[in-house]
Structures are given as C-alpha cells and as structure tokens.
Enzyme design. Structure first.
Site, PDB file in Angstrom:
ATOM      1  N   GLU A  67     -16.588   6.146   1.881  1.00  0.00           N
ATOM      2  CA  GLU A  67     -15.525   5.171   1.627  1.00  0.00           C
ATOM      3  C   GLU A  67     -15.929   4.090   0.637  1.00  0.00           C
ATOM      4  OE1 GLU A  67     -15.829   3.153   6.043  1.00  0.00           O
ATOM      5  OE2 GLU A  67     -13.973   2.996   4.961  1.00  0.00           O
ATOM      6  N   HIS A 108     -25.576  26.643  11.040  1.00  0.00           N
ATOM      7  CA  HIS A 108     -24.384  27.474  11.329  1.00  0.00           C
ATOM      8  C   HIS A 108     -23.380  27.385  10.184  1.00  0.00           C
ATOM      9  CE1 HIS A 108     -25.792  28.271  15.374  1.00  0.00           C
ATOM     10  NE2 HIS A 108     -26.122  26.993  15.470  1.00  0.00           N
ATOM     11  N   LYS A 146     -19.332   5.830   5.850  1.00  0.00           N
ATOM     12  CA  LYS A 146     -19.629   4.642   5.038  1.00  0.00           C
ATOM     13  C   LYS A 146     -19.832   5.024   3.582  1.00  0.00           C
ATOM     14  CE  LYS A 146     -18.584   1.960   7.045  1.00  0.00           C
ATOM     15  NZ  LYS A 146     -17.960   2.459   8.206  1.00  0.00           N
ATOM     16  N   TRP A 155       0.910  -1.165   0.000  1.00  0.00           N
ATOM     17  CA  TRP A 155       0.000   0.000   0.000  1.00  0.00           C
ATOM     18  C   TRP A 155       0.934   1.196   0.000  1.00  0.00           C
ATOM     19  CZ3 TRP A 155      -1.345   4.083   3.432  1.00  0.00           C
ATOM     20  CH2 TRP A 155      -2.583   4.683   3.164  1.00  0.00           C
ATOM     21  N   GLU A 165     -20.892   8.386  11.240  1.00  0.00           N
ATOM     22  CA  GLU A 165     -20.568   7.041  10.734  1.00  0.00           C
ATOM     23  C   GLU A 165     -21.250   6.778   9.402  1.00  0.00           C
ATOM     24  OE1 GLU A 165     -18.573   4.766  11.014  1.00  0.00           O
ATOM     25  OE2 GLU A 165     -19.562   2.978  10.229  1.00  0.00           O
ATOM     26  N   ASN A 210       7.123  -3.567   5.768  1.00  0.00           N
ATOM     27  CA  ASN A 210       5.898  -2.852   6.177  1.00  0.00           C
ATOM     28  C   ASN A 210       6.320  -1.694   7.051  1.00  0.00           C
ATOM     29  OD1 ASN A 210       4.127  -4.538   4.943  1.00  0.00           O
ATOM     30  ND2 ASN A 210       3.151  -5.330   6.807  1.00  0.00           N
ATOM     31  N   GLY A 211       5.673  -0.537   6.864  1.00  0.00           N
ATOM     32  CA  GLY A 211       5.966   0.590   7.752  1.00  0.00           C
ATOM     33  C   GLY A 211       6.598   1.734   6.975  1.00  0.00           C
TER      34      GLY A 211
HETATM   35  C1  AGP Z   1     -14.042   2.226   8.833  1.00  0.00           C
HETATM   36  O1  AGP Z   1     -15.064   1.876   7.897  1.00  0.00           O
HETATM   37  C2  AGP Z   1     -12.729   2.468   8.186  1.00  0.00           C
HETATM   38  N1  AGP Z   1     -12.302   1.331   7.461  1.00  0.00           N
HETATM   39  C3  AGP Z   1     -11.683   3.070   9.095  1.00  0.00           C
HETATM   40  O2  AGP Z   1     -12.163   4.331   9.481  1.00  0.00           O
HETATM   41  C4  AGP Z   1     -11.341   2.291  10.392  1.00  0.00           C
HETATM   42  O3  AGP Z   1     -12.434   2.347  11.275  1.00  0.00           O
HETATM   43  C5  AGP Z   1     -10.149   2.986  11.073  1.00  0.00           C
HETATM   44  O4  AGP Z   1      -9.051   2.920  10.190  1.00  0.00           O
HETATM   45  C6  AGP Z   1      -9.772   2.363  12.420  1.00  0.00           C
HETATM   46  O5  AGP Z   1      -9.381   1.033  12.219  1.00  0.00           O
HETATM   47  P1  AGP Z   1      -9.265   0.084  13.533  1.00  0.00           P
HETATM   48  O6  AGP Z   1     -10.648  -0.005  14.103  1.00  0.00           O
HETATM   49  O7  AGP Z   1      -8.759  -1.232  13.011  1.00  0.00           O
HETATM   50  O8  AGP Z   1      -8.301   0.745  14.472  1.00  0.00           O
END
Ligand code: AGP
Length: 601
Positions: free
Chosen positions: A481, A497, A478, A75, A474, A99-100
C-alpha cells in the site's frame, strides 16, 4: 474515502470548510469542491481535481466573508476523476454533497431522463439532485423534499444540502457517518462526515440516527426532524474528546513514521487506560464461540487475536474478512460473541457485518480507535485501543494496539471464566514489548541499509509460522500500500505448495523467525535458498545456519515476549516498508487509490 464539511454562521464559511476538508485529507480523495452563499444571496460553486491545494488556488479570488457553505473531498466510486464529477452537484437554488453509494441510481436516472431531466455528470450523487428538483415542483417544504428524495434512494448514504433562499443546511444519512454541532454562543453551526473536522469549533457533538433530518439555521438551535416533520430525539451526543488532539508531524517527515515511533509510548500508556476500560460495560457470560470480523490490517489483527484467545482461553475463534462474512450466511447463535476490529469504526463492510450479527441476536463487541464512530455506537460492548488519531493511511500503531487490546480481551474473558488473571504480568509483558520496539527503532539505520539494498527487487515474500503468520500478511500489505510493489504474505510452510515457483534471484523472502518451529522454518528458508531466492531473516537469526544462508539479517531476541513477540517483529516490517517506499518516492501518508476509512462497500 469522501469527506463532507458544512458551516453556517459568523465565521468565514470558506475557511471553515477548506480547513475542515484538510483535516479529513487523511481519509483519501481525488478531487474537492465547495459551494458558498455570497452576500447577494447567490450560490457560487468551485470544484477541482487533485489535492485541496488546487481548490484553494481556484478560490483564492473569493475575498468575501461567506456565512454559509458546504464542501466535499471525493473518492471516486461512480464516474471518472474530473471536475464535472466532483461535488458539490447543484440545482436551482441549492447545492448537494454526498458520501456513499446510491445503489438504485441507474434506474432512478433512467426515470428522470425519461421525464426530461438533464444530467451533467456520470455520478450517482447527481441523481439525488435531480430528484430534489423534480419533487420541488410539487412540494414547497424543503424538509419534505429532502425526506421524499431520500426515501427514493437505496444504499448507505449521507447527503448534505445547502439551500440558498432559506440560508439553511440540511443533512441526512443512512448507515453512513454524520456529525453536527454548534458553537456555545449559538453563532456558528457545523456539520461533517467526521467529527475530526469539527474538533476545534465545538465541544459537544451530535450524532443523528438514520433517516433523521438535521436542519442548521442561523440563530436557531440545530433542529432534528422526523419524516412527518415532528421534532426528533433520535440522536446521541458525545463530548468532543478530540479537542486536545492537535495533530502535527512534529519533526517527522511523514505521519506514518511518527506513528511507528509512537508505539512504545502508547504501549506504556495502555495500562493507564485499562482502569477505565475495566469500568466499561462488558460481557456477563462466557461466549461459546467467538467470530472476529474485520478488513485489511484489522483482519490481520484478528488473526493475531485468534492465536492469543484460543491459546489463553481455549474458546474457539473464527476470523473472517467482513466483505466475505456478510454474504456467507454465517453459522452463529446467541451464545456466541461477534468481535469487530476497526481503527476508524466507519468501515462499511465491517458495519454491515455488525448489522447482520445484531439481526441474528449475536452480541457485538468492538475493538476500536475512534470513540465517536458508528460501529462504537452500534456495538453492545467496546474496547478502545487508545492509539490516538492515526493519520497515515497505512495502519501501524493501530495494528499494534488492536493486537494488544485483543490480549487484554483474552484476560477479561479468563476473568469471566473464573481464572485468576494477573494484570501486573500483562503490564510487565507489555513493558518488555515497548522496550523491544525501542530497540528496533534505535537500529533504524540497519533497516534503512537493507531497504536500500532490496528496494528495486521484483518481488517480496513475507513469511512467518503460527503466531508470526499474521504479521507476514501485515508486512506484505504495508509494502503493497505505500510502495506500490508486488508483495505476498505466506505461512512459511506454504511456499513449497506453489508460490516457490516464483522464487528466483530477483525475489526476496523476508522471513520472521522465532524459537518455536525454528527447525521447520529453517528448512523452508533452505528450500528458497537452493532456488537462488534472496533471504532476509528477522528474529532468531544468530545461528550458524542462518548466518550462512541469509543475505541480510536483523537479529532480534523476542523470546521473553511470549505471545506478544510478533508485535515486535512487525515493527521491523513497518520500518522496512517505510524506507522502501521512500526510495520509490510515493506519497507515503496518502498512497494513491487508498482511503483511510473505506465507507463504501
Ligand atoms: C491498513 O493499512 C489499511 N489502510 C486498511 O487495510 C485498513 O486496515 C482497513 O481498511 C480497515 O480499516 P478500519 O480498521 O478503519 O476498519
């Protein structure tokens, strides 16, 4: 987020690595690669942009049974998405996956270029490879080389190297996930950034601590090594509870839809887990204050938890995004409790906030879905949400179970405060929630029709008041994303506001409406209606006023759910987003640019 899989042994490493990377696809990536040692002792490396299917095509001509290999799904953080920047990166006689983020990569790269080292890619990961090359010129012991190179880099990283001549795999990490294990008969050895990739091969998983080198060699127990090359006992073991969790979509088109539908059963099952949770280590004193820290959906679950804990326990609760909290010089002391909410238990920002709280002497309690995770192992107390593996990148069932677990936390805190707590009442309320969600699921066609009517609009405002405000946030997340559309979550009273300036006939207000503050919410909707905004109301919508001004309604009586009502209303938002995304034709389970577990800061 990136995934790492390594194998050594009698199985075909190519299959083990590719299947393992496939199990980690849900974490999100944009390219993939593999390095293998062939029977002539050569390292062969193949890398491809895009999905694993592209890599599988690339290696379809490799017919040998390879006994050693490492693989990676990338990624991108440094360098574009292309073949050259994909992992593994390699030197003479070895290959590395990473990774990282190597935070001091540019200064190290400058130093190495001055010394004549050539770089093929734009990645920070390749800096580690060139460091290994440089150190190998004067140090023959490869473990020493890895330790020395690792000591030069800064940041949260996991590195796995395949050594051709030694026919060994070396793995080391700092504040990043790393797991390894071996088959019972000692003929096969595995390493991964996520135990989920190893679930079908091993039943005991090893989790090395930071700066402990894992060495996988043929026909020898996995070695854990200290920087002075002495044996290390700094690792934890866990029984692999994932073994039985064969995950498939079943009859569902997407994991996300399956996981939405799993919610009633998970809620009903939750009470069974409570006995086990009740036996887990827990606080012995009531905290003066509670600081909830999380990211994304988990942060919204934290906002829900604040409402519940403050109303039931009267303990002040703050809620912070982890990426802000860790740089905000938070005001906490040892009488407080830090609560971390995380589905994966690997989110870098949340983990960093946990470390900060530990340094401040603040006790850490985590609400998690993955028992093997780093946050789980580094917390003082854990409450598991028992949602089962959540494969869809967009969190649905985990959000619901995070919120439900926070209600359970409030019950435990009240017990600690000497209040009489009636778990039977909690279980009855949960059962009502499960039934209400089943009702919503049975009305999916209504939601499909609404999604069809509004999916091409220009803008989406989700609004809610008080305990429904977190699910407005939330719901908007959704939709953003998985449908890639502009959506905002707002407290109903806030639209006037400023954001109301955006209201016109191309914008829909998706309003969660409950008994409490009904009149206020109604006025907010009327303010939008007079500005030609489209109105979609969910919940207490069977009143004459709302029948008159709503363009779309989803009547749902949630009064008997008390403070769990938002969790039922939220399922409407999950399904609405899902069906809007279907109209958009997006990759719902693996949305573009997203990762299931964000293990970089
Ligand atoms: C949620 O639909 C997302 N995929 C993202 O916001 C996720 O909640 C966030 O990255 C935190 O992930 P975690 O719960 O594994 O820490």
């Amino acid at each position: 987020m990136c995934g790492i899989v390594g194998h050594l042994g009698t199985f075909n490493s190519l299959s083990v690595v590719l299947d393992g990377l496939e199990a980690l696809e849900y974490r999100g990536y944009d390219s993939a690669g593999v390095s293998l040692i062939d029977r002539d002792g050569k390292i062969i490396t193949a890398k491809k942009e895009g999905r694993l299917t592209n890599l599988r095509k690339e290696v379809s001509n490799l017919k040998e049974i390879y006994f050693a290999g490492i693989g990676h799904t990338r990624w991108a953080t440094h360098g574009n998405v292309n073949k050259v920047n994909s992992h593994p990166h390699f030197g003479d006689g070895f290959s590395v996956v990473h990774n990282g983020i190597i935070e001091n990569a540019s200064e190290l790269k400058e130093e190495l270029i001055k010394e004549g080292y050539q770089f093929l890619s734009d990645t920070d990961s390749e800096v580690f490879v060139r460091l290994v090359e440089k150190i190998s010129k004067t140090e023959k012991e490869f473990s020493k080389v890895i330790f020395t190179a690792f000591s030069r880099i800064r940041g949260n990283n996991c590195l796995v190297a395949l050594n051709r001549d030694e026919r060994k795999i070396y793995a080391i990490k700092n504040n990043a996930p790393l797991a390894c294990g071996q088959s019972d008969d000692g003929t096969n050895y595995f390493v991964s950034s996520d135990p989920y990739a190893l679930q079908k091969y091993i039943d005991t998983i090893y989790f090395p601590e930071n700066n402990v080198l894992c060495v996988l060699s043929m026909d020898q127990e996995i070695a854990f090594v200290e920087p002075d090359l002495s044996d290390s006992n700094k690792f934890k073991t866990e029984k692999n509870s994932l073994l039985s969790s064969e995950n498939t979509k079943g009859d569902f088109e997407h994991y996300m839809l399956k996981e939405i539908w799993e919610q009633p059963n998970l809620i009903d099952q939750f009470k069974i887990h409570l006995e086990n949770e009740a036996n887990q280590k827990f606080l012995t004193t009531v905290p003066k204050r509670i600081a909830i820290v999380a990211c994304g959906t988990a942060y919204y679950a934290g906002l829900f938890a604040k409402n519940v804990i403050e109303s039931r326990c009267r303990i002040p609760v703050s809620v912070d995004m982890a990426s802000e909290f860790r740089y905000a010089n938070p005001v906490l002391d040892k009488n407080d409790l830090a609560v971390f909410i995380s589905q994966s238990g690997e989110t870098a920002d949340t983990l960093a906030a946990l470390h900060l709280c530990k340094e401040m002497g603040v006790k850490a309690l985590s609400i998690l879905n993955v028992a093997h995770s780093t946050i789980y192992r580094e917390s003082d107390f854990n409450l598991m949400i028992n949602a089962g593996p959540e494969i869809g990148v967009a969190s649905t069932k985990a959000f619901t179970m995070q919120c439900l677990t926070s209600v359970y936390l409030s019950e435990r805190l009240m017990t600690l405060m000497g209040e009489s707590v009636d778990l039977v009442k909690f279980n009855k309320q949960s059962s009502r929630l499960a039934k209400k969600i089943e009702e919503i699921l049975s009305r999916t066609d209504e939601i499909k029709k609404i999604a069809e009517s509004i999916h091409s609009l220009n803008g989406f405002f989700f609004t809610g008041r008080n305990k429904s405000f977190p699910i407005a946030l939330e719901g908007a997340l959704k939709l953003k994303e998985i449908a890639y559309v502009h959506a905002e979550g707002y407290a109903s009273g806030e639209l006037k506001h400023g954001p109301i300036a955006m209201i016109d006939e191309g914008v829909v207000n998706i309003a969660y409406i409950e008994n409490n503050l009904f009149e206020k919410t109604l006025s907010n909707i009327q303010e939008i209606k007079t500005r030609k905004g489209i109105i979609l109301t969910i919940g207490k919508t069977d009143t004459e006023e709302l029948k008159n001004i709503s363009d779309y309604r989803f009547p749902l009586d949630v009064d008997d759910l008390d403070d769990l009502s938002p969790l039922a209303l939220n399922v409407f938002g999950q399904l609405l987003s899902y069906y809007i995304a279907k109209h958009k034709g997006t990759d719902i389970d693996k949305p573009r640019n997203l990762a299931k577990s964000v293990t970089v800061e």
